[in-house]
Design an enzyme around this catalytic site. Sequence first.
Site, PDB file in Angstrom:
ATOM      1  N   HIS A 119      13.658   2.546  -6.342  1.00  0.00           N
ATOM      2  CA  HIS A 119      14.133   3.927  -6.349  1.00  0.00           C
ATOM      3  C   HIS A 119      15.037   4.132  -7.555  1.00  0.00           C
ATOM      4  CE1 HIS A 119      15.838   7.717  -5.010  1.00  0.00           C
ATOM      5  NE2 HIS A 119      14.796   7.782  -4.210  1.00  0.00           N
ATOM      6  N   ASP A 157       9.342   5.710   1.848  1.00  0.00           N
ATOM      7  CA  ASP A 157       7.894   5.751   2.047  1.00  0.00           C
ATOM      8  C   ASP A 157       7.311   4.445   2.580  1.00  0.00           C
ATOM      9  OD1 ASP A 157       7.497   8.398   1.155  1.00  0.00           O
ATOM     10  OD2 ASP A 157       7.714   7.742  -0.916  1.00  0.00           O
TER      11      ASP A 157
HETATM   12  N1  CMC Z   1       6.987  -2.567  -8.210  1.00  0.00           N
HETATM   13  C1  CMC Z   1       7.167  -3.391  -9.257  1.00  0.00           C
HETATM   14  N2  CMC Z   1       8.121  -3.226 -10.194  1.00  0.00           N
HETATM   15  C2  CMC Z   1       8.905  -2.156 -10.076  1.00  0.00           C
HETATM   16  C3  CMC Z   1       8.769  -1.234  -9.021  1.00  0.00           C
HETATM   17  C4  CMC Z   1       7.772  -1.473  -8.064  1.00  0.00           C
HETATM   18  N3  CMC Z   1       7.599  -0.639  -7.038  1.00  0.00           N
HETATM   19  N4  CMC Z   1       9.692  -0.251  -9.153  1.00  0.00           N
HETATM   20  C5  CMC Z   1      10.383  -0.530 -10.262  1.00  0.00           C
HETATM   21  N5  CMC Z   1       9.905  -1.685 -10.826  1.00  0.00           N
HETATM   22  C6  CMC Z   1      10.428  -2.383 -12.017  1.00  0.00           C
HETATM   23  C7  CMC Z   1       9.974  -1.694 -13.293  1.00  0.00           C
HETATM   24  O1  CMC Z   1       8.757  -2.240 -13.768  1.00  0.00           O
HETATM   25  C8  CMC Z   1      11.131  -1.983 -14.204  1.00  0.00           C
HETATM   26  O2  CMC Z   1      11.020  -3.337 -14.611  1.00  0.00           O
HETATM   27  P1  CMC Z   1      11.555  -3.768 -16.088  1.00  0.00           P
HETATM   28  O3  CMC Z   1      13.022  -3.509 -16.075  1.00  0.00           O
HETATM   29  O4  CMC Z   1      11.164  -5.185 -16.209  1.00  0.00           O
HETATM   30  O5  CMC Z   1      10.822  -2.875 -17.060  1.00  0.00           O
HETATM   31  C9  CMC Z   1      12.343  -1.896 -13.271  1.00  0.00           C
HETATM   32  O6  CMC Z   1      11.844  -2.245 -11.979  1.00  0.00           O
HETATM   33  C10 CMC Z   1      12.993  -0.536 -13.224  1.00  0.00           C
HETATM   34  O7  CMC Z   1      11.993   0.404 -12.882  1.00  0.00           O
HETATM   35  P2  CMC Z   1      11.860   1.857 -13.499  1.00  0.00           P
HETATM   36  O8  CMC Z   1      10.411   2.220 -13.571  1.00  0.00           O
HETATM   37  O9  CMC Z   1      12.656   1.953 -14.751  1.00  0.00           O
HETATM   38  O10 CMC Z   1      12.575   2.685 -12.375  1.00  0.00           O
HETATM   39  P3  CMC Z   1      12.523   4.228 -12.178  1.00  0.00           P
HETATM   40  O11 CMC Z   1      13.830   4.603 -11.664  1.00  0.00           O
HETATM   41  O12 CMC Z   1      12.047   4.920 -13.418  1.00  0.00           O
HETATM   42  O13 CMC Z   1      11.372   4.428 -11.076  1.00  0.00           O
HETATM   43  C11 CMC Z   1      10.294   4.595  -8.997  1.00  0.00           C
HETATM   44  C12 CMC Z   1      11.635   4.612  -9.739  1.00  0.00           C
HETATM   45  C13 CMC Z   1      10.525   5.010  -7.548  1.00  0.00           C
HETATM   46  C14 CMC Z   1       9.341   5.616  -9.645  1.00  0.00           C
HETATM   47  C15 CMC Z   1       9.696   3.173  -9.062  1.00  0.00           C
HETATM   48  O14 CMC Z   1      10.560   2.255  -8.425  1.00  0.00           O
HETATM   49  C16 CMC Z   1       8.289   3.103  -8.459  1.00  0.00           C
HETATM   50  O15 CMC Z   1       7.316   3.405  -9.157  1.00  0.00           O
HETATM   51  N6  CMC Z   1       8.176   2.720  -7.148  1.00  0.00           N
HETATM   52  C17 CMC Z   1       6.900   2.729  -6.465  1.00  0.00           C
HETATM   53  C18 CMC Z   1       6.537   4.144  -6.051  1.00  0.00           C
HETATM   54  C19 CMC Z   1       7.375   4.618  -4.877  1.00  0.00           C
HETATM   55  O16 CMC Z   1       7.530   3.920  -3.892  1.00  0.00           O
HETATM   56  N7  CMC Z   1       7.867   5.873  -4.971  1.00  0.00           N
HETATM   57  C20 CMC Z   1       8.624   6.515  -3.894  1.00  0.00           C
HETATM   58  C21 CMC Z   1      10.053   6.719  -4.243  1.00  0.00           C
HETATM   59  S1  CMC Z   1      11.078   7.149  -2.818  1.00  0.00           S
HETATM   60  C22 CMC Z   1      10.464   8.654  -2.256  1.00  0.00           C
HETATM   61  C23 CMC Z   1      10.689   9.759  -3.210  1.00  0.00           C
HETATM   62  O17 CMC Z   1      11.831  10.129  -3.464  1.00  0.00           O
HETATM   63  O18 CMC Z   1       9.709  10.285  -3.688  1.00  0.00           O
END
Ligand code: CMC
Length: 429
Positions: A306, A363
Amino acid sequence: MSDVAELKVNNQTYQLPVTKGTEDEVAVDIQKLRAESKVITLDPGFGNTGSCESGITFIDGEKGILRYRGIPIEQLAEKSTFVETAYLLIYGKLPNETELSDFKNGLTRHSLIHEDMLHFYDGYPSTAHPMAILSSMVCSLSAYYPDSLDPSDPEQVARLIPRVLSKIRTIASYSFKKSIGQPVIYPKNSLDYCANFLYMMFAVPSEAFEVDEDIVKAVNMLLILHADHEQNCSTSTVRLVGSSDANLFASIAAGICALWGPKHGGANQAVVEMLAEIEKNDGDVRKALERAKDKDDPFRLMGFGHRVYKNYDPRARVIKGSCDKILAKTGQTDPLLDIARRLEEAALEDPYFRDRKLYPNVDFYSGVIYRAIGIPTNMFTVMFALGRLPGWIAHWKEMVDSKNYRIGRPRQIYTGNNETNYVPLSQRT
Ligand code: CMC
């Protein structure tokens, strides 16, 4: 602490006001920075940018705290109803008896949609995703209610709020009925909001239908947990679209589209699809973890991570705690729940997820409950939209009530060509 920040750029020092929220969050106010210095800030993904001041929802992502209007989410999930929580978010306080009763009556009065809109459903292919139907139908409501489109008129806004809250539930359940070839079930005024939704989803005209009170409670709980999450992608979209003075139906329709993405609300559908895939592969959770860690593979562990929570999502904790109870109530077992638990356990022991502070989010477990209730997988994100609607409305209302809002219009750093002459077609290579 000083209430002024200093920024030195191009050998000039600029003084920037510092502002503080009621929970001591600190922000450097850069509103006048460009006018004074010609410098902008760059923050792709807005991870470090406050787009507004808001009194609706507080999140402390480090501590795993979520409160609506100051009230902890755990208390609301246990004691409140979705309708009462919607009132709290939109109007800023818990309703007294009269206010709640008036609010409920408004929702009851506006539960039907114009009969002409029923024909719309015939135009969609039977395979249409219900989020596509929901977003376009909600936008279409603006064609039927020209008397409530002006955001600057408080009387129109007052009419609009119960309309949109009530009709979205009818639109959602009709889209399900159409997708399975059953006749739509009209709302029943004697039922409360969530019970009425379940009735419209699962009743058929040929037999009596009893709404199960425990299931109604579970739906209330899930919708409450989804009801607001401050400036997330869909809510920011609603605010951005609304900031152009587009009407609320159009702004909400845009929010529904933003929610649909698998990184946002679409994750609940993606989680169950991922768990089902793991089940097909003999329940081996390690392969999914390895894929999620592989930077050459776009696969992510859905329902994990998140932007704001760097601790266990408090909503996921409540939902996880309810799974067993609801499965027991419906007399089911779900192999996907076992896989989800094993996947969580393995991820939380893995340094990749630990170091990045990736925990289950709202989720991860919600799909287990939706499945137990009989909601099909492609309707999960619609459930999220129903839940998030009061939050979208509350943020839109907070913005339009503030009077001093400006159209949302970020800037950019241009990285394209410098001035280049037009080349006639015959001279191009
Ligand atoms: N699986 C694998 N790696 C992950 C994941 C994941 N689910 N989430 C984040 N990471 C890694 C990402 O690759 C990055 O690694 P590095 O630092 O080595 O590049 C690090 O963790 C930070 O991630 P980010 O993409 O910079 O984080 P963000 O804040 O931009 O993204 C997120 C947040 C929710 C989009 C992401 O965690 C994700 O894609 N999760 C899976 C989808 C999901 O479950 N979404 C629902 C969110 S909660 C309900 C809502 O509010 O919608």
